[in-house]
Motif scaffolding. Structure first.
Motif, mmCIF file in Angstrom:
data_model
loop_
_atom_site.group_PDB
_atom_site.id
_atom_site.type_symbol
_atom_site.label_atom_id
_atom_site.label_comp_id
_atom_site.label_asym_id
_atom_site.label_seq_id
_atom_site.Cartn_x
_atom_site.Cartn_y
_atom_site.Cartn_z
ATOM 1 N N VAL A 130 4.796 9.718 37.031
ATOM 2 C CA VAL A 130 4.992 11.351 37.198
ATOM 3 C C VAL A 130 5.140 11.785 39.070
ATOM 4 O O VAL A 130 5.186 12.560 39.468
ATOM 5 C CB VAL A 130 3.469 11.910 37.293
ATOM 6 N N GLU A 131 3.762 10.485 39.513
ATOM 7 C CA GLU A 131 4.601 10.982 41.199
ATOM 8 C C GLU A 131 5.455 10.302 41.440
ATOM 9 O O GLU A 131 5.707 11.026 42.525
ATOM 10 C CB GLU A 131 3.552 10.151 41.524
ATOM 11 N N GLN A 132 6.461 9.389 41.053
ATOM 12 C CA GLN A 132 7.886 9.086 42.036
ATOM 13 C C GLN A 132 8.525 10.434 41.503
ATOM 14 O O GLN A 132 8.949 11.240 42.141
ATOM 15 C CB GLN A 132 8.100 7.856 40.886
ATOM 16 N N VAL A 133 8.239 11.156 40.171
ATOM 17 C CA VAL A 133 8.744 12.397 40.272
ATOM 18 C C VAL A 133 8.879 13.115 40.794
ATOM 19 O O VAL A 133 9.769 14.358 41.441
ATOM 20 C CB VAL A 133 9.358 12.127 37.929
ATOM 21 N N LEU A 134 7.793 13.509 40.725
ATOM 22 C CA LEU A 134 7.441 14.648 41.160
ATOM 23 C C LEU A 134 8.012 14.655 43.239
ATOM 24 O O LEU A 134 7.500 15.978 43.833
ATOM 25 C CB LEU A 134 6.443 15.079 41.281
ATOM 26 N N THR A 135 8.271 14.184 43.501
ATOM 27 C CA THR A 135 8.799 14.035 44.489
ATOM 28 C C THR A 135 9.878 14.965 45.522
ATOM 29 O O THR A 135 10.052 15.447 46.611
ATOM 30 C CB THR A 135 9.064 12.885 45.607
ATOM 31 N N ALA A 136 10.969 14.831 44.060
ATOM 32 C CA ALA A 136 11.951 16.368 43.924
ATOM 33 C C ALA A 136 11.504 17.160 43.675
ATOM 34 O O ALA A 136 12.578 18.546 43.433
ATOM 35 C CB ALA A 136 12.749 15.490 42.697
ATOM 36 N N THR A 137 10.210 17.922 43.574
ATOM 37 C CA THR A 137 10.062 19.076 43.402
ATOM 38 C C THR A 137 9.810 19.875 44.544
ATOM 39 O O THR A 137 10.121 19.731 45.651
ATOM 40 C CB THR A 137 8.285 19.251 42.593
ATOM 41 N N ALA A 138 10.295 21.629 44.917
ATOM 42 C CA ALA A 138 9.858 22.852 45.674
ATOM 43 C C ALA A 138 9.203 23.799 45.308
ATOM 44 O O ALA A 138 8.620 23.835 43.830
ATOM 45 C CB ALA A 138 11.035 22.897 46.483
ATOM 46 N N CYS A 139 8.104 24.277 46.039
ATOM 47 C CA CYS A 139 7.566 25.644 45.843
ATOM 48 C C CYS A 139 8.709 26.620 46.561
ATOM 49 O O CYS A 139 9.143 26.767 47.357
ATOM 50 C CB CYS A 139 6.172 25.584 46.622
ATOM 51 N N ASP A 140 9.276 27.226 45.338
ATOM 52 C CA ASP A 140 10.217 28.603 45.614
ATOM 53 C C ASP A 140 9.719 29.861 44.880
ATOM 54 O O ASP A 140 9.804 29.360 43.335
ATOM 55 C CB ASP A 140 11.545 27.675 45.136
ATOM 56 N N PRO A 141 8.574 30.636 45.197
ATOM 57 C CA PRO A 141 8.405 31.637 44.586
ATOM 58 C C PRO A 141 9.443 32.111 43.730
ATOM 59 O O PRO A 141 9.053 32.622 42.425
ATOM 60 C CB PRO A 141 7.826 32.456 45.525
ATOM 61 N N GLY A 142 10.766 32.241 43.971
ATOM 62 C CA GLY A 142 11.962 32.903 43.639
ATOM 63 C C GLY A 142 11.892 31.969 41.797
ATOM 64 O O GLY A 142 13.346 32.772 40.930
ATOM 65 N N MET A 143 11.617 31.233 42.274
ATOM 66 C CA MET A 143 12.233 29.876 40.922
ATOM 67 C C MET A 143 10.419 28.982 40.932
ATOM 68 O O MET A 143 11.204 27.881 41.349
ATOM 69 C CB MET A 143 13.700 28.844 41.627
ATOM 70 N N PRO A 144 10.304 29.424 40.181
ATOM 71 C CA PRO A 144 8.582 28.163 39.851
ATOM 72 C C PRO A 144 9.361 27.400 39.297
ATOM 73 O O PRO A 144 8.521 26.048 39.208
ATOM 74 C CB PRO A 144 7.813 29.431 39.491
ATOM 75 N N VAL A 145 10.469 27.248 38.811
ATOM 76 C CA VAL A 145 10.959 26.264 38.039
ATOM 77 C C VAL A 145 11.283 25.180 38.378
ATOM 78 O O VAL A 145 11.235 23.931 38.235
ATOM 79 C CB VAL A 145 12.069 26.239 36.490
ATOM 80 N N LEU A 146 11.602 25.055 39.953
ATOM 81 C CA LEU A 146 11.819 23.865 40.645
ATOM 82 C C LEU A 146 10.594 22.787 40.881
ATOM 83 O O LEU A 146 10.855 21.784 41.451
ATOM 84 C CB LEU A 146 12.766 24.581 41.924
ATOM 85 N N GLY A 147 9.334 23.652 41.064
ATOM 86 C CA GLY A 147 7.808 22.948 40.992
ATOM 87 C C GLY A 147 7.375 22.145 39.372
ATOM 88 O O GLY A 147 6.761 21.897 40.452
ATOM 89 N N GLY A 148 8.163 22.178 38.921
ATOM 90 C CA GLY A 148 7.844 21.395 37.691
ATOM 91 C C GLY A 148 8.065 20.040 37.377
ATOM 92 O O GLY A 148 9.151 19.711 37.437
ATOM 93 N N LEU A 149 8.157 19.999 36.141
ATOM 94 C CA LEU A 149 8.445 18.524 35.657
ATOM 95 C C LEU A 149 9.288 18.593 34.586
ATOM 96 O O LEU A 149 8.148 18.677 33.397
ATOM 97 C CB LEU A 149 7.739 17.188 35.626
ATOM 98 N N ARG A 150 10.206 18.034 33.990
ATOM 99 C CA ARG A 150 11.016 17.884 32.272
ATOM 100 C C ARG A 150 10.876 17.286 31.571
ATOM 101 O O ARG A 150 10.732 16.028 32.578
ATOM 102 C CB ARG A 150 12.610 18.544 32.970
#
Length: 362
Positions: A130-150
């Motif tokens: 989880v920690e490794q993969v979450l490094t590729a997330t972003a905080c984007d209010p317009g696209m909250p899904v970019l802060g999520g983990l699939r």
């Protein structure tokens, strides 16, 4: 007559952002007494020197601090005031987390919806992934899904993926207990980060899906909420089609095998926020940003074409730092194409890093 340098309560209210009624309350409470009160009319007057205290009082109340604590902060030295604020925030965050857990348990009991077993994994392994993969997330209010983990589960594997459109990280894990069926959803990344400390301490974590979230159960308590169980909400927006992205990648024109530790050290020593790499059969060369900084050569096994490529440090460094093992493999496709970063001897964690387009100004 009042001092002409003093402000009536209405003017002071506008300057401080507090309403006249709030100022009267704080005066009667002794937290912010006026500088002067007209004995005949009872009108209250404030000095310009009281403005900073009034604004700080307002801001402390806006973060939900009780009046007694506010008074202590206002009268404390800066170091003690900072400590009191930190203690208040820690309490608020803890209360919010407790309320969220209780709300989830209440909703589960109301809905009476059974959870779907998604798989079970060793806690330390899942936490690290989880920690490794979450490094590729972003905080984007317009696209909250970019802060999520699939999360995608099948009887054979559980795959975690995140992307912020400039980076992509995906890792495939073999479950200790496989899922009975296939399942996929995007989970709130911030809540997963908060859950990592707890799941790392559990030998086995069972992942269970509900229509509104996932349970990370740290014991043999299927269907019941335990004190250590963690719940993370689902994100409803559509996750980017990362499989199409991976399938559309061209063949690598340059392949590099390099020591992860040495590559990281070179990136850490580089003084700029952007990193230019020259890759040729002599290895990797981290190019200087100016005359004051020398080029950093790295020994590497290189096959294919020579290439010069440039990255934002915030894009490249996480992809390199999360690679598994002592040696890493880079597949380059040219100066304007994504670079694949993975372990030289393990393929369960793959990261993509998008370089800066050659036409982009420095």
């Amino acid at each position: 007559m009042p001092n002409p340098e003093l402000m009536p309560i209405g003017v002071f209210a506008l300057r401080s952002g507090l309403t006249p009624s709030a100022l009267r309350f704080y005066a009667d409470s002794g937290v912010l007494p006026p500088a002067e009160v007209d004995p005949g009319s009872g009108y209250r007057y404030y000095s310009a020197e009281q403005t900073a205290r009034a604004i700080l009082l307002r801001r402390l109340r806006e973060i939900g601090m009780p009046l007694t604590a506010v008074e202590a902060v206002l009268d404390a030295e800066p170091e003690d005031a900072s400590r009191l604020i930190d203690e208040h925030v820690e309490k608020v965050v803890g209360n919010a987390a407790t309320a969220r857990r209780e709300a989830v348990a209440i909703k589960a009991s109301l809905a009476d919806v059974p959870s779907l077993p998604v798989g079970a994994l060793k806690g330390p392994v899942l936490a690290a992934a989880v920690e490794q993969v979450l490094t590729a997330t972003a905080c984007d209010p317009g696209m909250p899904v970019l802060g999520g983990l699939r999360i995608e589960a099948s009887p054979e594997a559980l795959t975690l993926t995140a992307t912020d459109r400039y980076r992509l990280s995906t890792r495939t894990l073999v479950p200790a207990e496989p899922a009975a069926t296939t399942w996929a959803a995007t989970v709130n990344g911030d809540e997963l980060r908060a859950a990592v400390a707890e799941i790392r301490r559990s030998p086995l974590v069972r992942v269970e899906a509900t229509p509104y979230g996932v349970w990370l159960r740290v014991g043999n308590r299927e269907g019941r909420v335990g004190t250590g169980d963690q719940h993370c909400r689902l994100l409803s927006d559509e996750f980017p089609d990362y499989r199409l992205m991976l399938a559309s990648l061209g063949e690598a024109t340059t392949r590099v095998t390099v020591s992860k530790e040495r590559f990281l050290r070179a990136l850490e020593e580089h003084p700029g926020s952007r990193v230019t790499l020259r890759v040729d059969h002599g290895g990797i060369h981290v190019l200087p940003t100016g005359d004051a900084h020398p080029e950093i050569p790295l020994s590497a096994a290189v096959t294919g074409q020579a290439v010069r490529i440039r990255f934002e440090l915030t894009t490249l460094y996480p992809a390199v730092s999360t690679a598994i093992g002592p040696d890493m493999l880079l597949d380059l496709r040219g100066p304007d194409q994504p670079v694949t970063v993975r372990s030289a001897d393990r393929g369960d964690l793959t990261a993509l890093a998008m370089p800066i387009h050659p036409g982009h100004s420095a």
